[in-house]
Design a protein around this motif. Structure first.
Motif, PDB file in Angstrom:
ATOM      1  N   ARG A  94      17.394  -4.176  -0.678  1.00 57.17           N
ATOM      2  CA  ARG A  94      16.993  -5.517  -0.231  1.00 57.17           C
ATOM      3  C   ARG A  94      16.337  -6.327  -1.344  1.00 57.17           C
ATOM      4  O   ARG A  94      16.082  -7.516  -1.166  1.00 57.17           O
ATOM      5  N   ALA A  95      16.039  -5.685  -2.472  1.00 59.84           N
ATOM      6  CA  ALA A  95      15.333  -6.355  -3.569  1.00 59.84           C
ATOM      7  C   ALA A  95      16.299  -6.696  -4.692  1.00 59.84           C
ATOM      8  O   ALA A  95      16.858  -5.807  -5.333  1.00 59.84           O
ATOM      9  N   LEU A  96      16.466  -7.981  -4.962  1.00 56.55           N
ATOM     10  CA  LEU A  96      17.307  -8.411  -6.077  1.00 56.55           C
ATOM     11  C   LEU A  96      16.576  -8.240  -7.406  1.00 56.55           C
ATOM     12  O   LEU A  96      17.177  -7.886  -8.415  1.00 56.55           O
ATOM     13  N   SER A  97      15.286  -8.538  -7.402  1.00 64.42           N
ATOM     14  CA  SER A  97      14.458  -8.353  -8.584  1.00 64.42           C
ATOM     15  C   SER A  97      13.018  -8.166  -8.120  1.00 64.42           C
ATOM     16  O   SER A  97      12.676  -8.447  -6.964  1.00 64.42           O
ATOM     17  N   LEU A  98      12.190  -7.691  -9.039  1.00 62.04           N
ATOM     18  CA  LEU A  98      10.769  -7.476  -8.770  1.00 62.04           C
ATOM     19  C   LEU A  98       9.955  -8.153  -9.858  1.00 62.04           C
ATOM     20  O   LEU A  98      10.199  -7.926 -11.044  1.00 62.04           O
ATOM     21  N   THR A  99       8.991  -8.970  -9.451  1.00 66.77           N
ATOM     22  CA  THR A  99       7.994  -9.504 -10.382  1.00 66.77           C
ATOM     23  C   THR A  99       6.629  -9.059  -9.890  1.00 66.77           C
ATOM     24  O   THR A  99       6.164  -9.494  -8.836  1.00 66.77           O
ATOM     25  N   SER A 100       6.012  -8.164 -10.649  1.00 67.10           N
ATOM     26  CA  SER A 100       4.713  -7.588 -10.298  1.00 67.10           C
ATOM     27  C   SER A 100       3.651  -8.255 -11.167  1.00 67.10           C
ATOM     28  O   SER A 100       3.677  -8.126 -12.391  1.00 67.10           O
ATOM     29  N   ILE A 101       2.717  -8.966 -10.532  1.00 69.08           N
ATOM     30  CA  ILE A 101       1.750  -9.796 -11.242  1.00 69.08           C
ATOM     31  C   ILE A 101       0.330  -9.282 -11.000  1.00 69.08           C
ATOM     32  O   ILE A 101      -0.073  -9.092  -9.850  1.00 69.08           O
ATOM     33  N   MET A 102      -0.407  -9.056 -12.086  1.00 64.21           N
ATOM     34  CA  MET A 102      -1.795  -8.566 -12.067  1.00 64.21           C
ATOM     35  C   MET A 102      -1.999  -7.420 -11.081  1.00 64.21           C
ATOM     36  O   MET A 102      -2.987  -7.359 -10.342  1.00 64.21           O
ATOM     37  N   ALA A 103      -1.044  -6.470 -11.085  1.00 67.51           N
ATOM     38  CA  ALA A 103      -1.097  -5.303 -10.212  1.00 67.51           C
ATOM     39  C   ALA A 103      -1.094  -4.041 -11.054  1.00 67.51           C
ATOM     40  O   ALA A 103      -0.954  -4.077 -12.277  1.00 67.51           O
ATOM     41  N   SER A 104      -1.223  -2.897 -10.383  1.00 65.79           N
ATOM     42  CA  SER A 104      -1.317  -1.628 -11.087  1.00 65.79           C
ATOM     43  C   SER A 104      -0.498  -0.565 -10.363  1.00 65.79           C
ATOM     44  O   SER A 104       0.323  -0.888  -9.495  1.00 65.79           O
ATOM     45  N   THR A 105      -0.740   0.711 -10.696  1.00 70.58           N
ATOM     46  CA  THR A 105       0.066   1.820 -10.180  1.00 70.58           C
ATOM     47  C   THR A 105      -0.707   2.773  -9.287  1.00 70.58           C
ATOM     48  O   THR A 105      -0.113   3.689  -8.722  1.00 70.58           O
ATOM     49  N   GLY A 106      -2.007   2.595  -9.205  1.00 72.75           N
ATOM     50  CA  GLY A 106      -2.824   3.572  -8.500  1.00 72.75           C
ATOM     51  C   GLY A 106      -3.197   4.773  -9.343  1.00 72.75           C
ATOM     52  O   GLY A 106      -3.839   5.711  -8.859  1.00 72.75           O
ATOM     53  N   ASN A 107      -2.813   4.780 -10.603  1.00 75.31           N
ATOM     54  CA  ASN A 107      -3.143   5.866 -11.524  1.00 75.31           C
ATOM     55  C   ASN A 107      -4.668   5.973 -11.658  1.00 75.31           C
ATOM     56  O   ASN A 107      -5.325   5.040 -12.122  1.00 75.31           O
ATOM     57  N   PRO A 108      -5.262   7.119 -11.251  1.00 75.16           N
ATOM     58  CA  PRO A 108      -6.725   7.218 -11.270  1.00 75.16           C
ATOM     59  C   PRO A 108      -7.330   7.267 -12.665  1.00 75.16           C
ATOM     60  O   PRO A 108      -8.554   7.121 -12.816  1.00 75.16           O
TER      61      PRO A 108
END
Length: 280
Positions: A113-127
């Protein structure tokens, strides 16, 4: 407008030609959809897209979840439910802060369902990533004064939060921040929803393994001066998504000042162009 989606009601606004590709704009922690301002919204429409902004569950005019818990996966499924309600099969997925986390989860849960992803000022949850600055975390998590008791103190608190999280190179005008605070307060004031959204972020944990499964064209945009989600969070996101492009914006903090609207739009366009999609 309101749609019945994923068993809840989601408040949304849609702009642009329905024949054009769709961009779904997902907002961050405790923030209403109107934080994607019309001037920014219009820039995307002018690029030839149908654009949708909406209130996440537990904020704004969408369904509230008093006493119930949920996950980022539930919030990603809300986006699918809204798309289904509007008969949209695929879209370019864009998220800011917590909205970036939701966008990431959406993309690995529903890649078709996702044509593209733009992730802005987010992270991965990496502790192991750097934590927020003490000032940023305190400002975010300390309860604001009760506006029913002292509206001036409430407004001053919100302005202070914006100043601490904001972009050092692009300080925002105090009059604008005051007006924005009042508009958002009058539209909806529901701080307990933010607490449940925060719990959803924390409970999501480390998402790096799931991110490695994403093959969707991805652009990661992050400010070099972000005090809440350090630049290392954006770097980690890009490092764990196949062929993701990282754009580090000098002087940008944890906000989206008007001076950077074009920069953000260009990042979304880069991701969309990588997808090669001609329509939604």
């Amino acid at each position: 407008m309101r749609a019945h989606a994923n068993g809840i009601e989601i408040e949304y606004e849609i702009m642009g030609d329905a024949q054009n590709p769709t961009i779904m704009l997902i907002m961050g922690l405790g923030v209403q959809m109107i934080r994607y301002p019309l001037a920014f919204y219009q820039l995307l429409v002018d690029k030839g897209f149908q654009v949708i902004r909406f209130d996440n569950r537990d904020v704004g005019l969408s369904t509230k979840f008093e006493g119930l818990t949920y996950t980022l996966g539930d919030m990603a499924t809300d986006v699918i439910g809204l798309m289904d309600a509007l008969d949209i099969s695929t879209a370019h997925i864009v998220g800011v802060s917590m909205g970036g986390h939701i966008a990431q989860v959406f993309t690995y849960m529903y890649p078709e369902r996702a044509l593209s992803l733009t992730s802005i000022m987010a992270s991965t949850g990496n502790p192991n990533l750097p934590p927020p600055t003490e000032a940023a975390l305190d400002a975010l998590l300390t309860a604001a004064p009760d506006p029913a008791v002292d509206m001036d103190a409430f407004i001053a608190n919100r302005i202070n939060l914006a100043r601490i999280l904001g972009s050092p190179a692009y300080p925002q005008d105090e009059t604008m921040l005051r007006e924005r605070t009042l508009i958002e307060y009058n539209r909806s004031f529901y701080p307990t929803g933010m607490a449940r959204q925060f719990n959803a972020i924390i409970s999501a944990g480390d998402r790096r393994e799931q991110l490695k499964a994403i093959a969707t064209p991805t652009v990661v945009l992050h400010g070099t001066e972000d005090p809440l989600v350090a630049l290392a969070g954006g770097q980690d996101t890009a490092n764990n998504i196949l062929n993701a492009e990282l754009i580090a914006v000098p002087g940008m903090g944890h906000d989206m000042p008007p001076e950077l609207y074009e920069t953000v739009v260009d990042a979304i366009m880069r991701a969309a162009k990588k997808s090669g999609a001609k329509n939604s």
